[in-house]
Design an enzyme around this catalytic site. Sequence first.
Site, PDB file in Angstrom:
ATOM      1  N   ASP A 143     -27.751 -12.681 -20.356  1.00 53.86           N
ATOM      2  CA  ASP A 143     -28.902 -12.660 -21.222  1.00 53.86           C
ATOM      3  C   ASP A 143     -28.427 -12.408 -22.652  1.00 53.86           C
ATOM      4  OD1 ASP A 143     -31.706 -12.578 -21.720  1.00 53.86           O
ATOM      5  OD2 ASP A 143     -31.520 -10.413 -21.959  1.00 53.86           O
TER       6      ASP A 143
ATOM      7  N   THR B 190     -32.892 -16.732 -26.504  1.00 51.35           N
ATOM      8  CA  THR B 190     -32.084 -15.965 -27.452  1.00 51.35           C
ATOM      9  C   THR B 190     -30.714 -16.610 -27.663  1.00 51.35           C
ATOM     10  OG1 THR B 190     -31.385 -14.540 -25.627  1.00 51.35           O
ATOM     11  CG2 THR B 190     -33.185 -13.757 -26.977  1.00 51.35           C
ATOM     12  N   THR B 191     -30.107 -17.067 -26.575  1.00 52.99           N
ATOM     13  CA  THR B 191     -28.801 -17.700 -26.710  1.00 52.99           C
ATOM     14  C   THR B 191     -28.913 -18.962 -27.555  1.00 52.99           C
ATOM     15  OG1 THR B 191     -28.383 -16.922 -24.478  1.00 52.99           O
ATOM     16  CG2 THR B 191     -26.770 -18.416 -25.413  1.00 52.99           C
TER      17      THR B 191
ATOM     18  N   ASP C  48     -38.202 -11.367 -18.692  1.00 53.65           N
ATOM     19  CA  ASP C  48     -38.158 -12.510 -19.600  1.00 53.65           C
ATOM     20  C   ASP C  48     -39.120 -13.592 -19.148  1.00 53.65           C
ATOM     21  OD1 ASP C  48     -36.316 -11.261 -21.133  1.00 53.65           O
ATOM     22  OD2 ASP C  48     -34.610 -12.519 -20.578  1.00 53.65           O
TER      23      ASP C  48
HETATM   24  P1  ADP Z   1     -31.502 -18.912 -23.615  1.00 51.37           P
HETATM   25  O1  ADP Z   1     -31.077 -17.491 -23.834  1.00 51.37           O
HETATM   26  O2  ADP Z   1     -31.446 -19.691 -24.885  1.00 51.37           O
HETATM   27  O3  ADP Z   1     -32.802 -19.033 -22.903  1.00 51.37           O
HETATM   28  P2  ADP Z   1     -30.333 -19.907 -21.193  1.00 51.37           P
HETATM   29  O4  ADP Z   1     -28.992 -19.526 -20.678  1.00 51.37           O
HETATM   30  O5  ADP Z   1     -31.524 -19.423 -20.501  1.00 51.37           O
HETATM   31  O6  ADP Z   1     -30.357 -19.524 -22.723  1.00 51.37           O
HETATM   32  O7  ADP Z   1     -30.357 -21.496 -21.225  1.00 51.37           O
HETATM   33  C1  ADP Z   1     -31.469 -22.203 -21.680  1.00 51.37           C
HETATM   34  C2  ADP Z   1     -31.161 -23.670 -21.711  1.00 51.37           C
HETATM   35  O8  ADP Z   1     -30.855 -24.147 -20.399  1.00 51.37           O
HETATM   36  C3  ADP Z   1     -32.355 -24.457 -22.173  1.00 51.37           C
HETATM   37  O9  ADP Z   1     -31.945 -25.414 -23.107  1.00 51.37           O
HETATM   38  C4  ADP Z   1     -32.876 -25.098 -20.901  1.00 51.37           C
HETATM   39  O10 ADP Z   1     -33.544 -26.311 -21.141  1.00 51.37           O
HETATM   40  C5  ADP Z   1     -31.611 -25.316 -20.139  1.00 51.37           C
HETATM   41  N1  ADP Z   1     -31.847 -25.465 -18.696  1.00 51.37           N
HETATM   42  C6  ADP Z   1     -32.483 -24.636 -17.862  1.00 51.37           C
HETATM   43  N2  ADP Z   1     -32.506 -25.136 -16.599  1.00 51.37           N
HETATM   44  C7  ADP Z   1     -31.846 -26.326 -16.641  1.00 51.37           C
HETATM   45  C8  ADP Z   1     -31.510 -27.329 -15.681  1.00 51.37           C
HETATM   46  N3  ADP Z   1     -31.853 -27.208 -14.413  1.00 51.37           N
HETATM   47  N4  ADP Z   1     -30.824 -28.404 -16.116  1.00 51.37           N
HETATM   48  C9  ADP Z   1     -30.469 -28.512 -17.407  1.00 51.37           C
HETATM   49  N5  ADP Z   1     -30.728 -27.608 -18.348  1.00 51.37           N
HETATM   50  C10 ADP Z   1     -31.427 -26.530 -17.987  1.00 51.37           C
END
Ligand code: ADP
Length: 555
Positions: free
Chosen positions: A66, A99-100, A394
């Site tokens: 996270d 956030t990332t 979250d």
């Molecule tokens: P953040 O802290 O920004 O939410 P995450 O590690 O949760 O970072 O990653 C979010 C990203 O991962 C988003 O761009 C989302 O669209 C992408 N994402 C989530 N699930 C999938 C999936 N099954 N396939 C491709 N991308 C995904």
Amino acid sequence: MSQRMQQGQPMIIMGEDAQRVKDRDAQEYNIQAARAVAEAVRSTLGPKGMDKMLVDSMGDVTITNDGVTILQEMDIDNPTAEMIVEVAETQEDEAGDGTTTAVAIAGELLKNAEDLLDQEIHPTAVIKGFHLASQEARAAVDEIADSVEPDDTELLQKVAETSMTGKSSELNKELLAQLIVETVEAVTVEADDGSYVVDLANANIETQTGRSTAESELLNGAVVDKDPVHDDMPTSFDEANILLLNEPIEVEEADVDTQVNIESPDQLQQFLDQEEQQLKQKVEQIVDAGADVVFCQKGIDDLAQHYLAKEGILAVRRAKKSDIAFLRDVVGGNVVSDLDSLSSSDLGYGSVSRDDEDELFYVEGLGEEAHGVTLLLRGSTDHVVDEIERGVEDALDVVSTTVSDGRVVAGGGAIEVEVARRLRSYAGSVGGREQLAVEAFADALELVPRVLAENAGLDSIDTLVRLREAHEDDEVRTGLNVFSGDLEDTFEAGVVEPAHAKEQALASATEAANLVLKIDDIIAAGDLSTSGDGDEEGGAPAGGMGGMGGMGGAM
Ligand code: ADP
Ligand code: MG
């Protein structure tokens, strides 16, 4: 570094230890510091992102991916880097997720800005271009977004699942997503103007180790993780008058300096009788008001416990303040802080039952205004439950933002590639040097699909090229499925994100990047390189940001 500066700059107005860095050096210093932070979290982006193990100064371990948790635990000691951490915190507060993404985009904006500065483009032109691009990008997100209704459970569950992918909560994401959406629906009310208000204060999260996560459940009412103070007390009531007490049921302490002079056994007996009398009176006040159950935030004397048990009253002591506040929502009544003024109208009304295995009380409100639900999360160990709780918190924020905002977009890089495409055609209308900054902004957005691919072990350039082609063909929702490596309509595939979170990420990333770019003069009271021994970018989180010290040498 200091040698060079002493030649050119008048140092008279500053103290001996003070340091000053100006212009391009200042920008470079700041950009490096900010980028180091962004680099540190990049590898966690997306479902295939890696976890980080954080060890704090007490030796406690947190394993997470996270973004905001990582940055908060990193103990960053650099003002510019802290500005980037604030991006993550703003994003967390405003959207609960992304956030990332926000931090990574901020870092990429600065990286691209550096190239422009190297081409002798003035920072103000870059700042202006970024600002224009950010506005245009957010407008594009709004144009592309689809609307979602609060009763569209299926779509909302996809939003919850997307937010949990890649986290520990993922293993049970279907069940958890269902519980999360039910929770949000339980605390959503329609406002007079037809908008929806989600009051998450009415939803409590309670964690319990021991059983498997699959046994997590949503309960109407509150959960109190406490034991009765006395074994002879009843533990369940179909209907109970409930006292929420913020006062100890103990003998009122005499002042510390007051001396009690006891000269005879009679006097001692009298003194003890007095204490007993005081406790008896407090219990009588509780009985007279008609309470069946007492949740006390403070202590309960042994003797009082005995009297209460004799009266058939269930009592719990040292309940958490937050539990008492939540119980008030659930059962109604008032939190009483002085038994002398207690009346029956202060009591709440509800049912109480005991889960002997988990040693929990379930309290359900029976009054007309009863509201409040508890999401009981289970997991085998503390680490598991903690990480699940972070993921669920979250996702709760994400679903509630989605419900109140009402707009969603396709994830997996689809939205970023589409917005970048639209920005590039907008850039032409901007012209001048700002146009280059708008284009640099578009490039920075494409970091998202590139890193998603990279973290999934795919060729990032190839993926980006194919994605751009698809979007040129008006496939607005085509993104990367990181599991298959295929490009597809990610919205249909269930990778759905709140539009608001994307807009917020763009806004805060731009703001932070521009803030950094605006600085052309750093005057530090102390030594700028905090530790001076760092050499790696974004070094190991556990080691703090010692790596920042390396920046001094870079100049
Ligand atoms: P953040 O802290 O920004 O939410 P995450 O590690 O949760 O970072 O990653 C979010 C990203 O991962 C988003 O761009 C989302 O669209 C992408 N994402 C989530 N699930 C999938 C999936 N099954 N396939 C491709 N991308 C995904
Ligand atoms: Mg996320």
